[in-house]
Enzyme design. Structure first.
Site, short mmCIF file in Angstrom:
data_model
loop_
_atom_site.label_atom_id
_atom_site.label_comp_id
_atom_site.label_asym_id
_atom_site.label_seq_id
_atom_site.Cartn_x
_atom_site.Cartn_y
_atom_site.Cartn_z
CB SER A 36 -8.49 -3.39 -12.80
OG SER A 36 -7.41 -3.26 -11.92
CE LYS B 203 -5.36 -4.53 -2.26
NZ LYS B 203 -3.94 -4.59 -2.65
CB ALA C 23 1.87 -2.13 0.30
NE ARG D 277 6.36 8.04 9.11
CZ ARG D 277 5.38 8.61 8.41
NH1 ARG D 277 5.65 9.67 7.68
NH2 ARG D 277 4.17 8.11 8.42
CB THR D 278 5.95 3.85 13.26
OG1 THR D 278 5.50 5.05 12.65
CG2 THR D 278 5.41 3.72 14.65
CE LYS E 190 2.04 0.95 10.75
NZ LYS E 190 1.60 2.17 10.00
CG LEU F 132 5.78 -2.49 -3.58
CD1 LEU F 132 4.75 -3.11 -2.63
CD2 LEU F 132 6.30 -3.56 -4.53
CE1 TYR G 171 -0.35 1.04 -8.31
CE2 TYR G 171 -1.01 2.42 -10.15
CZ TYR G 171 -1.30 1.78 -8.97
OH TYR G 171 -2.57 1.90 -8.44
N GLY H 183 6.96 -0.82 -10.25
CA GLY H 183 5.73 -1.23 -9.57
C GLY H 183 4.65 -1.74 -10.52
P1 ATR Z 1 -0.26 0.87 2.51
O1 ATR Z 1 -1.42 -0.02 2.68
O2 ATR Z 1 -0.21 1.59 1.18
O3 ATR Z 1 1.04 0.22 2.83
P2 ATR Z 1 -0.33 2.09 5.12
O4 ATR Z 1 -0.79 0.81 5.71
O5 ATR Z 1 -0.95 3.37 5.60
O6 ATR Z 1 -0.50 2.10 3.55
O7 ATR Z 1 1.24 2.17 5.31
C1 ATR Z 1 2.00 3.21 4.85
C2 ATR Z 1 3.49 2.90 5.07
O8 ATR Z 1 4.23 3.96 4.48
C3 ATR Z 1 3.86 2.85 6.52
O9 ATR Z 1 4.95 1.99 6.67
C4 ATR Z 1 4.28 4.31 6.78
O10 ATR Z 1 5.13 4.49 7.86
P3 ATR Z 1 4.55 4.60 9.37
O11 ATR Z 1 4.17 3.21 9.76
O12 ATR Z 1 5.64 5.16 10.16
O13 ATR Z 1 3.34 5.51 9.26
C5 ATR Z 1 5.00 4.59 5.50
N1 ATR Z 1 5.07 6.01 5.18
C6 ATR Z 1 4.06 6.81 4.78
N2 ATR Z 1 4.51 8.05 4.55
C7 ATR Z 1 5.85 8.04 4.85
C8 ATR Z 1 6.88 9.02 4.80
N3 ATR Z 1 6.64 10.26 4.41
N4 ATR Z 1 8.13 8.64 5.13
C9 ATR Z 1 8.38 7.37 5.49
N5 ATR Z 1 7.46 6.41 5.57
C10 ATR Z 1 6.20 6.73 5.22
#
Ligand code: ATR
Length: 496
Positions: free
Chosen positions: A239, A286, A350, A370-371, A374, A445, A447, A468
């Site tokens: 930036s 943020k 994000a 994955r979860t 959420k 997203l 980059y 991204g």
């Molecule tokens: P950010 O602010 O960059 O989005 P975050 O809030 O920690 O970071 O979120 C990471 C996202 O990437 C989440 O959706 C996470 O899935 P979980 O909610 O199940 O943790 C997802 N993520 C991270 N690593 C992953 C992986 N190896 N496979 C699939 N999803 C992944």
């Protein structure tokens, strides 16, 4: 005055180092303690082989040096090869050897930099300093804060305090370490007589080439408007390059500097006093900056995250330019998002801006994560915030079952919001079960790298892809507009 501090084992290496930075400094400082055999060096060659202001820096452990060594320093000063000598102090009272060397320096017309490195600055500006600093001398403070809890009081009591100058004295400071970086860049702006720098990639200070090319150091004045980015870590951020190039192209008297911040409270008590006019905000702040905002735009409240702060005398306003940064490149492919079907992969920080932007613009969204819980809570929250009808946002897992949901959903757009595929996880694919048909637009997203494994797969299937970095650039364009009231000169950035 920009000084390049060189720590090499021979004078020949010192000269080489100076040569490789030629044109970027006004003077240099030789650290005598790093030379292997200082007594064997040809010191007279300094006059022949160098130009500019010359400083000799004496070792930190001066008190424990043997008499012949002190004698050698004395001889060096008598030869008048240097404009100034830096004498390090643990305390701020001259005694013994310090006093002797100062006397020699003064009688041979060599100025003295009293370099003080102490942790406790509560006694600053050391009233008795008036007794010992002569007109030609400089009171120099070396600071190395471990974080903002320590840095906050240093900025308040030392950096912003100009008492020393009202005594007719010159003062300078060097704030080392990552937290000190912005104060190295801004040192002359904040009244430091010297700006000490380190050679490129040799730390612990900013290098003079970056100072000149990225921060346009020579054009900074006390009136230059200050902008920056807070995050942790943040020194790798692109930036500053982007914003500073924009100011330069438009002739705006402003500078944009990275502030690594580990603790928001002390940072925000100082920020208006610098004074900062605007800030970009990145991970991990943020969400937590919201409490410092006096006013926020709707998207900040809806997403729960703010990436831009605009300071005025009375208030701090918060914006979220990620939403627009995401939508602008998308609108080039889909001028209208209304009615489109968007698959969002991930439900983290994000994804919040993305789901909000898409749903606000009228898209139907399927969030797979994955979860799953959420994804469900994100869907419920956005549904409520935007008063969406049931079924506008649906959810599912990131597996075979999710893949068959996608089959039925038939998305027009796929947005990848997780960190999978990002350096150093280039081999990761967040959703290997996902089959691309070739008609979808795929937006990742991530980059760095520009083309992820996921995007490569999409491209091979014939999909249109959006990188991204497009989002990154467009969120910065809006920040630039909010900061300066002017559009970013887009011709500076090709092809995004
Ligand atoms: P950010 O602010 O960059 O989005 P975050 O809030 O920690 O970071 O979120 C990471 C996202 O990437 C989440 O959706 C996470 O899935 P979980 O909610 O199940 O943790 C997802 N993520 C991270 N690593 C992953 C992986 N190896 N496979 C699939 N999803 C992944």
């Amino acid at each position: 005055m920009v000084i390049l501090r060189v720590s090499e084992s021979t004078l020949d290496d010192v000269f080489l180092r100076l040569q490789s930075h030629e044109g970027y400094f006004d003077g240099f400082e030789i650290e005598v303690e790093t030379l292997k055999h200082p007594e064997r060096e040809d010191w007279e060659s300094i006059s022949r082989r160098t130009q500019g202001f010359r400083i000799l820096s004496l070792p930190r452990a001066l008190m424990s040096e043997a008499e012949p060594v002190i004698d050698f320093y004395r001889t060096l000063l008598k030869r008048r090869l240097f404009d100034m000598v830096r004498i390090p102090y643990e305390e701020y009272k001259p005694r013994g050897v310090h006093e002797t060397l100062e006397k020699v320096a003064h009688s041979y017309d060599v100025g003295v930099i009293r370099s003080i490195s102490i942790r406790n600055f509560s006694a600053y500006p050391f009233p008795f300093a008036q007794d010992f600093v002569k007109e030609r001398d400089v009171l120099h403070l070396t600071l190395n804060p471990s974080g903002w809890k320590e840095l906050g009081p240093i900025v308040e009591r030392v950096i912003l305090d100009r008492t020393v100058e009202t005594w007719g004295m010159r003062r300078s400071f060097a704030v080392e370490g990552p937290y000190g970086y912005p104060f190295q860049v801004l040192s002359s702006h904040l009244g430091s007589y010297f700006t000490f720098t380190s050679p490129q990639s040799k730390g612990p200070l900013v290098d003079p080439i970056t100072l000149k090319t990225v921060y346009r150091y020579t054009s900074l004045t006390p009136h230059t408007a200050l902008f920056g980015i807070i995050g942790n870590p943040v020194l790798h951020s692109r930036s500053p390059h982007l914003h500073n190039r924009g100011y330069d192209a438009l002739g705006i008297d402003a500078v944009y500097v990275p502030f690594p911040v580990d603790d928001l409270e002390p940072f925000f008590s100082i920020a208006p006093k610098l004074p900062l006019r605007g800030l970009s905000v990145t991970i991990p702040h943020k969400e937590s900056v919201l409490k410092y905002c006096d006013w926020c735009e709707d998207s900040v409240l809806a997403v729960g995250a703010c990436n831009t702060l605009v300071f005025s005398e009375k208030s701090i306003k918060g914006y979220n330019t990620d939403v627009e940064g995401f939508l602008v490149p998308l609108n080039r492919v889909f001028p209208r998002v209304t009615g489109k079907k968007a698959l969002v992969i991930g439900a983290g920080g994000a994804a919040r801006s993305i789901v909000y932007g898409l749903a606000r613009e009228g898209a139907r969204v399927l969030i797979l994560n994955r979860t799953v819980a959420k994804a469900e809570s994100l869907a419920a929250e956005m549904g409520k915030t935007l008063s969406l009808s049931t079924g506008t946002i649906t959810t599912g897992p990131l597996d075979r079952e999710g893949a068959s949901r996608v089959e039925q959903f038939q998305p027009d757009l796929v947005v990848q919001t997780t960190s999978c595929g990002m350096h150093p996880y280039e081999e990761e694919d967040p959703f290997p079960d996902l089959f691309f048909k070739g008609q979808e637009v795929v937006y990742d997203l991530v980059y760095a790298p520009r083309e992820t494994r996921f995007l490569k797969r999409a491209k091979a299937a014939g999909c249109t892809v959006i990188y991204g970095d497009a989002m990154l650039i467009h969120q910065a364009f809006r920040q630039f507009l909010l900061f300066t009231g002017k559009e970013y000169p887009r011709q500076l950035i090709d092809g995004i």
